[in-house]
Design a protein around this motif. Structure first.
Motif, PDB file in Angstrom:
ATOM      1  N   SER A 288       0.768  -1.407  -0.428  1.00  0.00           N
ATOM      2  CA  SER A 288       0.207   0.327   0.115  1.00  0.00           C
ATOM      3  C   SER A 288       1.320   1.374  -0.372  1.00  0.00           C
ATOM      4  O   SER A 288       0.863   2.257  -0.526  1.00  0.00           O
ATOM      5  N   ALA A 289       2.152   1.315   1.018  1.00  0.00           N
ATOM      6  CA  ALA A 289       2.664   2.356   0.646  1.00  0.00           C
ATOM      7  C   ALA A 289       3.622   2.656  -0.747  1.00  0.00           C
ATOM      8  O   ALA A 289       3.612   3.459  -1.019  1.00  0.00           O
ATOM      9  N   ILE A 290       3.885   1.148  -0.732  1.00  0.00           N
ATOM     10  CA  ILE A 290       4.379   1.526  -2.260  1.00  0.00           C
ATOM     11  C   ILE A 290       3.760   2.371  -3.525  1.00  0.00           C
ATOM     12  O   ILE A 290       4.215   2.936  -4.097  1.00  0.00           O
ATOM     13  N   ASP A 291       2.536   1.697  -2.971  1.00  0.00           N
ATOM     14  CA  ASP A 291       1.285   2.133  -4.658  1.00  0.00           C
ATOM     15  C   ASP A 291       1.246   3.884  -3.819  1.00  0.00           C
ATOM     16  O   ASP A 291       0.411   4.168  -5.032  1.00  0.00           O
ATOM     17  N   GLY A 292       0.595   4.322  -2.851  1.00  0.00           N
ATOM     18  CA  GLY A 292       0.980   5.175  -2.864  1.00  0.00           C
ATOM     19  C   GLY A 292       1.737   6.198  -2.822  1.00  0.00           C
ATOM     20  O   GLY A 292       2.052   7.139  -2.268  1.00  0.00           O
ATOM     21  N   GLY A 293       3.006   5.414  -3.365  1.00  0.00           N
ATOM     22  CA  GLY A 293       4.139   6.690  -3.197  1.00  0.00           C
ATOM     23  C   GLY A 293       4.541   7.066  -1.748  1.00  0.00           C
ATOM     24  O   GLY A 293       6.077   8.126  -1.932  1.00  0.00           O
ATOM     25  N   ARG A 294       4.522   6.594  -1.150  1.00  0.00           N
ATOM     26  CA  ARG A 294       5.040   6.822   0.712  1.00  0.00           C
ATOM     27  C   ARG A 294       6.266   6.052   0.547  1.00  0.00           C
ATOM     28  O   ARG A 294       7.320   6.603   2.333  1.00  0.00           O
ATOM     29  N   LEU A 295       6.866   5.348   0.130  1.00  0.00           N
ATOM     30  CA  LEU A 295       7.630   3.894  -0.038  1.00  0.00           C
ATOM     31  C   LEU A 295       8.704   3.812  -1.320  1.00  0.00           C
ATOM     32  O   LEU A 295       7.375   3.396  -2.002  1.00  0.00           O
ATOM     33  N   ASP A 296       9.841   4.146  -1.589  1.00  0.00           N
ATOM     34  CA  ASP A 296      10.648   3.924  -2.672  1.00  0.00           C
ATOM     35  C   ASP A 296      10.945   2.018  -2.753  1.00  0.00           C
ATOM     36  O   ASP A 296      11.424   2.086  -1.883  1.00  0.00           O
ATOM     37  N   PRO A 297      10.217   2.342  -3.961  1.00  0.00           N
ATOM     38  CA  PRO A 297       9.962   0.293  -4.950  1.00  0.00           C
ATOM     39  C   PRO A 297      11.457  -0.154  -4.094  1.00  0.00           C
ATOM     40  O   PRO A 297      12.003  -0.877  -4.055  1.00  0.00           O
ATOM     41  N   ALA A 298      12.883   1.009  -5.201  1.00  0.00           N
ATOM     42  CA  ALA A 298      14.072   0.760  -4.610  1.00  0.00           C
ATOM     43  C   ALA A 298      14.235   0.531  -2.834  1.00  0.00           C
ATOM     44  O   ALA A 298      15.394  -0.732  -2.983  1.00  0.00           O
ATOM     45  N   ARG A 299      14.224   1.387  -2.315  1.00  0.00           N
ATOM     46  CA  ARG A 299      14.143   1.205  -1.193  1.00  0.00           C
ATOM     47  C   ARG A 299      13.775  -0.356  -0.353  1.00  0.00           C
ATOM     48  O   ARG A 299      14.708  -1.079   0.309  1.00  0.00           O
TER      49      ARG A 299
END
Length: 344
Positions: A288-299
């Motif tokens: 959910s955080a990745i989809d919402g732009g709150r977490l960098d998928p690379a991180r």
């Protein structure tokens, strides 16, 4: 005569000293001999063969306190912290880079784009050391927007101070000196070419480390520091200069990884299922955080990679963990075999 407290000695260590020995701090390890600092000054001693074991953890390292009897180091006193990596190559043995540290200075350069994944890996090992990590960004004089570059690193370095410095202009050096008051020990870690030798010279107020350049062929730094060495700084602090590391493999069970990636670990703890794999499971807080732009998928990917690396290392060095893993796999395959609708 030297007051041992200036070298980081504490009275609590005195009870560990074997009879007839004196305390000494290891300043350099090379050619099977130790350079040590004592109340009488600097000397060279031989380490006793009994100090070493197969793990690589027990032998004396730079920063260790050892008990010296004559010209022989007969014991390594209990460490308060240690920066440890898995030895380079196909091995599970540990390599203690530096011991009894108060601060680990993770050094990278502002002369190029931020290498966040590399900084994160160093921070994961630094958190595992038991010392306090700090990110030092060198060559600020070569960066057009120091504030923006430092903020980019700061966003990923949770709970860690980020200090931009220039060994040329002196900007930011006082902030680094403040980390190393009398009797406190720091170690600089990082790859070649990021300015560690220039930084130690600037902090020392003179040339104590050879300075190299960047190879024109590939832009990588030359290994100018060839051995780890403990230096006493003019302000009374102590600093370990280390060679650049081409490999920094985790050695511990991954506790430092979750500290370095505290934001991802906290998200994972909020997933609906305890064994969530953060892929397609419902109620996955990470996805959910990745989809919402709150977490960098690379991180996130870097966190999973380091977790897997720590798990593999744990299985290599811990027989009990290997047995538990085999039992888990046997249970898994047994459950597959016992499924009522399994094709036969």
């Amino acid at each position: 005569m030297t007051d041992l407290s200036e070298l980081g000695w504490t009275l609590g260590r005195a009870a560990e000293l074997p009879a007839g020995s004196v305390p000494a701090r290891v300043s350099r390890v090379d050619r099977g001999r130790l350079s040590v600092l004592t109340a009488e000054g600097e000397s060279r001693v031989h380490p006793a063969a009994a100090l070493y074991d197969e793990s690589g953890l027990s032998g004396p390292a730079v920063g260790d306190w050892v008990a010296v009897r004559g010209e022989l180091a007969v014991a390594v006193l209990t460490r308060t912290s240690a920066f440890v990596r898995t030895g380079a190559g196909r091995t599970s043995a540990a390599q203690v880079i530096a011991a009894n540290l108060d601060t680990v200075l993770v050094v990278d350069s502002l002369s190029a784009d931020a290498r966040l994944r590399r900084v994160e890996r160093y921070l994961a090992v630094a958190w595992s050391s038991g010392a306090t990590p700090v990110v030092v960004l060198t060559k600020a004089d070569l960066c057009d927007d120091v504030a923006a570059a430092a903020e980019q690193v700061r966003e990923d370095a949770f709970g860690v101070d980020v200090l931009p410095v220039s060994s040329v202009t002196g900007a930011g050096l006082d902030a680094v000196r403040d980390l190393l008051p009398p009797g406190r020990t720091g170690a600089m870690v990082g790859p070649s070419g990021v300015g560690k030798s220039s930084l130690v010279n600037a902090l020392a107020g003179g040339t104590i480390a050879e300075i190299g350049g960047i190879r024109a062929s590939d832009g990588r730094g030359r290994h100018t520091t060839t051995a780890r060495e403990l230096h006493l700084l003019p302000g009374g602090g102590l600093l370990v200069d280390t060679p650049g590391m081409r490999e920094l493999a985790l050695y511990d069970d991954g506790e430092g990884v979750d500290t370095a990636y505290a934001d991802v670990a906290l998200l994972a703890a909020d997933c609906r299922f305890r064994d969530c794999q953060h892929r397609t499971e419902p109620g996955c807080a990470v996805a959910s955080a990745i989809d919402g732009g709150r977490l960098d998928p690379a991180r996130y990917s870097a966190w999973r990679k380091l977790q897997a690396e720590a798990h593999r290392q744990l299985l290599r060095v811990d027989a009990r963990a290997r047995a538990a893993e085999k039992a888990r796999m046997r249970s898994f395959h047994r459950a597959i075999r016992e499924q009522p609708n399994r094709l036969r």
